[in-house]
Design a protein around this motif. Structure first.
Motif, PDB file in Angstrom:
ATOM      1  N   MET A   1      51.104  74.567  57.094  1.00 29.09           N
ATOM      2  CA  MET A   1      52.352  74.333  57.881  1.00 29.09           C
ATOM      3  C   MET A   1      52.193  73.044  58.485  1.00 29.09           C
ATOM      4  SD  MET A   1      53.517  77.853  59.697  1.00 29.09           S
ATOM      5  CE  MET A   1      54.958  77.088  60.439  1.00 29.09           C
ATOM      6  N   SER A   2      53.487  72.404  58.660  1.00 26.17           N
ATOM      7  CA  SER A   2      53.512  70.960  59.696  1.00 26.17           C
ATOM      8  C   SER A   2      54.820  71.259  60.383  1.00 26.17           C
ATOM      9  CB  SER A   2      53.632  69.915  58.564  1.00 26.17           C
ATOM     10  OG  SER A   2      55.017  69.895  57.975  1.00 26.17           O
ATOM     11  N   VAL A   3      55.150  70.187  61.375  1.00 21.06           N
ATOM     12  CA  VAL A   3      56.360  70.117  62.059  1.00 21.06           C
ATOM     13  C   VAL A   3      57.375  69.833  61.248  1.00 21.06           C
ATOM     14  CG1 VAL A   3      55.122  69.517  64.128  1.00 21.06           C
ATOM     15  CG2 VAL A   3      56.097  67.702  62.794  1.00 21.06           C
ATOM     16  N   HIS A   4      57.308  69.395  60.087  1.00 27.20           N
ATOM     17  CA  HIS A   4      58.443  69.120  59.199  1.00 27.20           C
ATOM     18  C   HIS A   4      59.289  70.213  58.757  1.00 27.20           C
ATOM     19  CE1 HIS A   4      56.194  65.151  58.039  1.00 27.20           C
ATOM     20  NE2 HIS A   4      56.949  64.856  59.167  1.00 27.20           N
ATOM     21  N   GLN A   5      58.547  71.601  58.895  1.00 21.97           N
ATOM     22  CA  GLN A   5      59.285  72.611  58.694  1.00 21.97           C
ATOM     23  C   GLN A   5      60.234  73.277  59.509  1.00 21.97           C
ATOM     24  OE1 GLN A   5      54.956  74.313  57.550  1.00 21.97           O
ATOM     25  NE2 GLN A   5      56.293  75.491  56.324  1.00 21.97           N
ATOM     26  N   PHE A   6      60.469  72.597  60.676  1.00 18.57           N
ATOM     27  CA  PHE A   6      61.359  72.930  61.506  1.00 18.57           C
ATOM     28  C   PHE A   6      62.635  72.137  61.834  1.00 18.57           C
ATOM     29  CE2 PHE A   6      56.991  74.107  62.723  1.00 18.57           C
ATOM     30  CZ  PHE A   6      57.263  75.682  63.068  1.00 18.57           C
ATOM     31  N   SER A   7      63.566  72.807  62.250  1.00 22.74           N
ATOM     32  CA  SER A   7      64.722  72.047  62.900  1.00 22.74           C
ATOM     33  C   SER A   7      65.168  72.237  64.149  1.00 22.74           C
ATOM     34  CB  SER A   7      66.046  72.261  61.725  1.00 22.74           C
ATOM     35  OG  SER A   7      66.211  73.835  61.984  1.00 22.74           O
ATOM     36  N   ALA A   8      65.681  71.200  64.954  1.00 23.42           N
ATOM     37  CA  ALA A   8      66.434  71.457  66.131  1.00 23.42           C
ATOM     38  C   ALA A   8      67.599  70.759  66.394  1.00 23.42           C
ATOM     39  CB  ALA A   8      65.219  70.924  67.086  1.00 23.42           C
ATOM     40  N   LYS A   9      68.410  71.326  67.501  1.00 27.41           N
ATOM     41  CA  LYS A   9      69.626  70.755  67.701  1.00 27.41           C
ATOM     42  C   LYS A   9      69.552  69.447  68.469  1.00 27.41           C
ATOM     43  CE  LYS A   9      72.705  73.024  70.314  1.00 27.41           C
ATOM     44  NZ  LYS A   9      73.421  73.984  70.772  1.00 27.41           N
ATOM     45  N   LEU A  10      70.277  68.259  68.176  1.00 26.45           N
ATOM     46  CA  LEU A  10      70.048  67.181  68.942  1.00 26.45           C
ATOM     47  C   LEU A  10      71.066  67.426  70.256  1.00 26.45           C
ATOM     48  CD1 LEU A  10      70.280  64.614  65.875  1.00 26.45           C
ATOM     49  CD2 LEU A  10      68.461  64.824  67.458  1.00 26.45           C
ATOM     50  N   SER A  11      70.956  66.634  70.916  1.00 28.80           N
ATOM     51  CA  SER A  11      71.880  66.553  72.293  1.00 28.80           C
ATOM     52  C   SER A  11      73.280  66.358  72.148  1.00 28.80           C
ATOM     53  CB  SER A  11      71.363  65.631  73.385  1.00 28.80           C
ATOM     54  OG  SER A  11      71.584  64.360  73.050  1.00 28.80           O
ATOM     55  N   ASN A  12      73.686  65.923  70.980  1.00 26.08           N
ATOM     56  CA  ASN A  12      74.887  65.777  70.464  1.00 26.08           C
ATOM     57  C   ASN A  12      75.396  67.047  69.705  1.00 26.08           C
ATOM     58  OD1 ASN A  12      74.028  65.427  67.840  1.00 26.08           O
ATOM     59  ND2 ASN A  12      74.618  63.342  67.589  1.00 26.08           N
ATOM     60  N   GLY A  13      74.627  67.903  69.616  1.00 25.05           N
ATOM     61  CA  GLY A  13      74.851  69.311  68.966  1.00 25.05           C
ATOM     62  C   GLY A  13      74.452  69.098  67.394  1.00 25.05           C
ATOM     63  N   GLN A  14      74.234  68.165  66.565  1.00 25.11           N
ATOM     64  CA  GLN A  14      73.926  68.065  65.472  1.00 25.11           C
ATOM     65  C   GLN A  14      72.517  68.834  65.124  1.00 25.11           C
ATOM     66  OE1 GLN A  14      73.788  64.010  63.865  1.00 25.11           O
ATOM     67  NE2 GLN A  14      72.757  64.662  62.122  1.00 25.11           N
ATOM     68  N   VAL A  15      72.372  69.566  64.013  1.00 23.89           N
ATOM     69  CA  VAL A  15      71.056  70.140  63.990  1.00 23.89           C
ATOM     70  C   VAL A  15      70.246  69.046  62.944  1.00 23.89           C
ATOM     71  CG1 VAL A  15      69.847  71.700  62.333  1.00 23.89           C
ATOM     72  CG2 VAL A  15      71.825  72.350  63.823  1.00 23.89           C
ATOM     73  N   LYS A  16      69.033  68.782  63.309  1.00 22.47           N
ATOM     74  CA  LYS A  16      68.439  67.706  62.710  1.00 22.47           C
ATOM     75  C   LYS A  16      67.064  68.606  62.048  1.00 22.47           C
ATOM     76  CE  LYS A  16      66.912  63.332  62.135  1.00 22.47           C
ATOM     77  NZ  LYS A  16      67.556  62.589  61.100  1.00 22.47           N
TER      78      LYS A  16
END
Length: 157
Positions: A1-16
């Motif tokens: 596993m690595s952190v590259h497997q995750f996504s998170a919402k930016l403060s502008n609402g866009q999922v990154k």
């Protein structure tokens, strides 16, 4: 596993997708604009300015889990960071970093790099240094100043 497997919402609402940062060195930090350590925003921004052209990205994850030190909404947090500290590195939507509702990224980080006192994040401005492949290299205490990480960052760039 690595952190590259995750996504998170930016403060502008866009999922990154964090896989977008493959090939970059990451410094992941849980932040709070009302924390006594908030001046670290200046040092984090300086690291970003000094090393972004070589491949460093600082990722800020606001959290309100420590004495209500990040009470604002995402827009307020973004404005405070920009106006008070000149932050232009990526800021994500406010998350939980501990407990059963912790963001999956932080569940992974705290499990894989448990720290001196165990897995949980103890305070704001806990930092994780991630290599270009998405692997955790080092966890830093909240009191570790950004400039103290320069040599470790340079070694990965």
């Amino acid at each position: 596993m690595s952190v590259h497997q995750f996504s998170a919402k930016l403060s502008n609402g866009q999922v990154k997708d964090l896989s977008d940062y493959h090939g970059k060195v990451l410094l992941i930090v849980n932040t709070a604009t009302k924390c006594g350590l908030k001046n670290q925003f200046n040092g984090l921004q300086q690291l970003y300015d000094d090393f972004k052209d070589q491949g460093l990205i600082v990722l800020g994850f606001p959290s309100n889990q420590f004495l209500n030190q990040e009470p604002g909404d995402d827009d307020q947090i973004q404005q405070t960071c920009q106006l008070n500290f000149g932050v232009d590195f990526p800021l994500f939507s406010k998350i939980k970093v501990n407990g059963k509702d912790a963001h999956p990224l932080y569940q992974y980080l705290t499990k894989e790099a448990s720290g001196i006192l165990g897995g949980a994040i103890k305070w704001n401005f806990t930092k994780f240094l991630i290599d270009r492949k998405g692997e955790i290299i080092k966890r830093y205490a909240p009191t570790t100043e950004p400039e103290e990480m320069v040599e470790d960052i340079k070694a990965l760039l």
